[in-house]
Design a protein around this motif. Structure first.
Motif, PDB file in Angstrom:
ATOM      1  N   HIS A 119      -4.012   5.533   6.938  1.00 38.49           N
ATOM      2  CA  HIS A 119      -4.990   6.265   6.127  1.00 38.49           C
ATOM      3  C   HIS A 119      -6.422   5.820   6.407  1.00 38.49           C
ATOM      4  O   HIS A 119      -7.363   6.449   5.933  1.00 38.49           O
ATOM      5  CB  HIS A 119      -4.691   6.105   4.640  1.00 38.49           C
ATOM      6  CG  HIS A 119      -4.745   4.672   4.173  1.00 38.49           C
ATOM      7  ND1 HIS A 119      -5.928   4.010   3.966  1.00 38.49           N
ATOM      8  CD2 HIS A 119      -3.755   3.791   3.911  1.00 38.49           C
ATOM      9  CE1 HIS A 119      -5.657   2.773   3.568  1.00 38.49           C
ATOM     10  NE2 HIS A 119      -4.348   2.606   3.534  1.00 38.49           N
ATOM     11  N   ASN A 169      -7.305  -1.665   4.448  1.00 42.81           N
ATOM     12  CA  ASN A 169      -6.601  -2.215   5.604  1.00 42.81           C
ATOM     13  C   ASN A 169      -6.830  -1.319   6.827  1.00 42.81           C
ATOM     14  O   ASN A 169      -6.370  -0.174   6.858  1.00 42.81           O
ATOM     15  CB  ASN A 169      -5.103  -2.329   5.295  1.00 42.81           C
ATOM     16  CG  ASN A 169      -4.398  -3.252   6.265  1.00 42.81           C
ATOM     17  OD1 ASN A 169      -4.720  -3.256   7.452  1.00 42.81           O
ATOM     18  ND2 ASN A 169      -3.472  -4.045   5.749  1.00 42.81           N
ATOM     19  N   CYS A 192      -7.501   0.702  -0.737  1.00 42.19           N
ATOM     20  CA  CYS A 192      -6.974  -0.110   0.355  1.00 42.19           C
ATOM     21  C   CYS A 192      -7.876   0.040   1.577  1.00 42.19           C
ATOM     22  O   CYS A 192      -8.069   1.147   2.081  1.00 42.19           O
ATOM     23  CB  CYS A 192      -5.542   0.296   0.697  1.00 42.19           C
ATOM     24  SG  CYS A 192      -4.894  -0.643   2.105  1.00 42.19           S
ATOM     25  N   HIS A 220      -3.865   0.484   8.663  1.00 44.23           N
ATOM     26  CA  HIS A 220      -3.044   1.518   8.022  1.00 44.23           C
ATOM     27  C   HIS A 220      -3.459   2.903   8.503  1.00 44.23           C
ATOM     28  O   HIS A 220      -4.625   3.132   8.838  1.00 44.23           O
ATOM     29  CB  HIS A 220      -3.171   1.429   6.498  1.00 44.23           C
ATOM     30  CG  HIS A 220      -2.480   0.225   5.931  1.00 44.23           C
ATOM     31  ND1 HIS A 220      -2.406  -0.025   4.589  1.00 44.23           N
ATOM     32  CD2 HIS A 220      -1.822  -0.798   6.542  1.00 44.23           C
ATOM     33  CE1 HIS A 220      -1.738  -1.155   4.383  1.00 44.23           C
ATOM     34  NE2 HIS A 220      -1.379  -1.642   5.556  1.00 44.23           N
ATOM     35  N   CYS A 264       0.863  -1.178   0.000  1.00 39.66           N
ATOM     36  CA  CYS A 264       0.000   0.000   0.000  1.00 39.66           C
ATOM     37  C   CYS A 264       0.903   1.232   0.000  1.00 39.66           C
ATOM     38  O   CYS A 264       1.660   1.443   0.955  1.00 39.66           O
ATOM     39  CB  CYS A 264      -0.892   0.007   1.234  1.00 39.66           C
ATOM     40  SG  CYS A 264      -1.802   1.547   1.434  1.00 39.66           S
TER      41      CYS A 264
END
Ligand code: ZN
Length: 737
Positions: free
Chosen positions: A521, A516, A514, A519, A475
């Motif tokens: 973000h 996830n 993404c 993460h 990512c």
């Protein structure tokens, strides 16, 4: 200290939909029983809306002296089909509201207008959605801005198509074509048969395209700055959609194979975003308690998305007229100038393969020798894959073990060999780039077995994406990956003295979301561009600490990345099935420094095979630097040396602005460069000798063509010149008075 009284006073000053305002452009509500025409005018461009009760539709766009842009639907007797834009459509991708929603579901809650601008707010009749659109005409440019707020309890994945112009026609569906910022530039068509969907970045290298009708057209530019912000809060995925089947599939290869549809041609921009539900923010209760000031035309309880700004320029003339406008509009993009003077003068890049080294019994001590061989094709910069260790000792799959770049290949001589090899190559005037992967990591590499899984892209269902078997997809927005990748590359520069890196995949990968949750973000998934910018910034920061002359090249093309890298490497001809026929990116940004590949044959079914010299000549005529792939190296060596000779004698070809003026000439390819003096390139891309008859436009006054390489001159009389060219010959001339 928060001063409640002061905040309340500021709130009281805000314009309110309820405020009594009698001026002509005041925000007002509308009568459900009335109809009105709303006409916006610029210089020669006119945009017409019709309001029927609470509904608003775009009726027509027209430039004076040209036929209207939208044509009447045969069945509905109105411009556009009802579910298809003019100017907006919404597609809910999942959940209980899944489906396609057209303008008829949006009910006006307030409208404000003047002679050149309309601003309207809407609530949706069946979705918990409120929105606003603003359309302004200035000169011959239409600006579209929108905003939408989601007030549903749960998160929702939405595609907003805005603006979406449905049923468009310039010269006709069999004549109109698309000129797109796809890689280095493509032309596709005719529009009546085309289904095209490409995302910026990840296909589109610049957020722009033109619909070209031959001698007129319109250009579309999506110019949001959200990817440049410090946080990804405003980001969304933006795609160009041009087609005849709605909604279009994301995958370009699938879209291009779709049978001709009946819903177009349409052209627009798609904005995709996961809109977070009100339950994440406390809902109405929280809003009423702390956030409401009771005056706003849109109530935003959940998440919202900005749409645009998108600009539409209606132009007269060839595609370069619109490209000139785009060039000016995109000047705000930062582009780095490398302090490495040797790199600025480098116009061809060659490659080596680790397999080739093993077969020849060579190692990294042989870098100067390999460099000398590549000079035979015109290049003195070499990209070297597989310089690091294979996964298992004693094997030769160095290339597969992507990730372990810190560990130099013992089977090729180890660290001492690459240091000595690079040093010796430098003494001979050569330069070495090492190959690294910007977005994938071999699962069984050292980093693959430690941290890479945590940095991987995740699908919405929690599974990890795996675009290449055996690799984790990184990512780009994940800080762990950014830091590791940047510091590893800096360490390799310190250890080996290498000149830089070719980062594979980086700009040549489809735009991924993404999900996830670990993460930084999260929860926003549409962070691809934002993340690429962040990872490249980190790499630049770290390698500059080791050596500020470090060269970074990325695979693919992307204008936004050029802030931190020194150029790109693209297989534009092969990847677009030989539709790389308009040098749009070279025209917009001479600073892009894209090394376009020369010999790879086109991918995809039914793609025509081209003679290998043809892509090389195309690159040379249009001033692209050249990636001398291993494929066809022997065959193309003489032509490569000829191109290098001209590139050396005419630095203008790769550095100067492409002219807005063209010669009229059908036999050969030509291009003019706006240097002092102007320079003309010419190529005969056929196997026959040709006498080219060129006519120069009156604006390009020239009396003599002078070739610096052989000092030959050719007379130009009454703006016309004749030039004999051998098969596959490339030449360049100064345009002298
Ligand atoms: Zn992520």
């Amino acid at each position: 200290m928060l001063r409640i009284g002061a905040a309340a006073a500021i709130g009281a000053c805000l314009p309110s939909i309820a405020d009594a305002d009698t001026s002509a452009d005041a925000l007002r509500t509308v009568d459900a029983a009335t109809t009105e025409e709303i006409v916006l005018t610029g210089s020669m461009t006119r945009v017409e809306f019709v309001r029927k009760g609470l509904q608003l539709h775009l009726k027509q766009i027209q430039r004076d002296g040209r036929p209207p842009l939208l044509y009447a639907d045969r069945y509905l007797q109105q411009a556009g089909a009802d579910t298809l834009g003019n100017p907006m459509a919404v597609v809910v991708l999942s959940g209980p509201h899944q489906g396609v929603y057209g303008m008829d579901g949006f009910e006006i809650t307030g409208i404000q207008m003047s002679g050149s601008r309309v601003l309207a707010y809407f609530k949706h009749s069946s979705l918990p959605l409120q929105s606003g659109i603003e359309v302004t005409v200035e000169g011959d440019v239409i600006e579209w801005r929108g905003q939408a707020a989601w007030n549903g309890a749960d998160d929702v994945d939405l595609d907003f198509y805005f603006p979406l112009l449905a049923r468009i026609k310039l010269s006709g569906p069999n004549l109109d074509r698309l000129v797109a910022g796809e890689l280095s530039g493509t032309a596709r068509g005719p529009l009546g048969d085309l289904n095209f969907s490409q995302t910026y970045l990840g296909g589109l290298s610049t957020p722009a395209y033109l619909i070209d009708g031959g001698d007129c057209g319109f250009a579309f530019l999506e110019d949001s700055l959200a990817d440049f912000a410090a946080d990804p809060g405003g980001c969304r995925q933006r795609s160009a959609v041009i087609g005849n089947v709605f909604p279009l599939v994301d995958d370009l290869d699938v879209a291009l194979e779709l049978p001709r549809g009946s819903q177009g041609p349409f052209a627009g921009w798609r904005h995709r975003r996961l809109l977070l539900g009100t339950s994440r923010f406390g809902g109405q209760a929280e809003y009423d308690k702390a956030e409401s000031d009771g005056t706003l035309p849109i109530i935003k309880l959940g998440d919202s998305v900005d749409l645009g700004p998108v600009f539409t320029y209606l132009y007269d003339g060839p595609w370069k007229v619109a490209a000139l406008w785009l060039r000016e509009r995109r000047q705000h993009l930062p582009m780095r100038a490398s302090p490495a003077s040797w790199y600025r003068e480098t116009t061809l890049l060659a490659e080596e393969s680790p397999d080739g080294l093993f077969r020849a019994g060579r190692g990294l001590y042989d870098l100067p020798l390999i460099m000398r061989e590549r000079r035979e094709v015109g290049s003195d910069m070499l990209s070297l894959p597989g310089f690091s260790e294979p996964e298992i000792m004693g094997t030769q799959k160095n290339m597969l073990n992507r990730g372990d770049y810190f560990y130099t290949a013992e089977n090729l001589g180890g660290l001492e060999a690459v240091r000595r090899g690079v040093e010796a190559a430098h003494r001979e005037g050569g330069h070495i780039l090492l190959y690294v992967e910007g977005l994938i990591v071999w699962k069984r590499s050292r980093i693959g077995r430690s941290k890479a899984r945590d940095w991987a892209l995740m699908n919405a269902d929690g599974s990890l994406t795996e675009n290449y078997k055996g690799f984790f997809d990184m990512c780009p927005a994940e800080k762990g990956w950014q830091d590791w990748f940047a510091t590893t590359l800096a360490d390799v520069v310190r250890e080996t003295g290498v000149d830089g890196f070719f980062m594979d995949s980086m700009l040549a990968t489809d735009n991924h979301r993404c999900f996830n949750p670990k993460h930084s973000h999260a929860p926003q998934p549409d962070i691809w561009n934002w993340g690429l910018r962040q990872v490249l910034r980190r790499v630049r920061e770290e390698v500059d600490k080791a050596n500020p002359n470090t060269i970074l090249l990325c695979e693919g093309v992307g204008d936004m990345a050029r802030e931190f890298i020194d150029g790109t490497l693209s297989h534009g001809h092969a990847w677009t099935r030989m539709n790389f026929t308009v040098p749009l990116l070279r025209f917009l940004h001479p600073q892009m420094r894209t090394f376009e590949a020369w010999g790879m044959q086109p991918h995809g079914r039914n793609a025509p095979l081209w003679p290998v010299a043809k892509p090389l000549l195309w690159n040379a005529v249009n001033g692209y630097r050249v990636f001398a792939e291993l494929e066809s190296q022997e065959q193309l060596a003489p032509l490569g040396r000829m191109v290098r000779k001209y590139f050396d004698m005419y630095p203008e070809i790769c550095d100067a602005q492409v002219s807005a003026f063209d010669t009229a000439c059908v036999e050969v390819w030509t291009q003019i460069f706006e240097s002092l003096p102007r320079v003309l390139t010419v190529a005969n891309a056929t196997e026959k000798p040709i006498t080219a008859r060129m006519t120069f436009p009156q604006t390009v006054q020239t009396g003599i063509l002078f070739d610096r390489c052989d000092q030959r001159t050719i007379s130009v009389r009454f703006g016309k010149a004749e030039l004999s060219l051998d098969p596959w010959e490339f030449r360049a001339f100064e345009l002298r008075p």
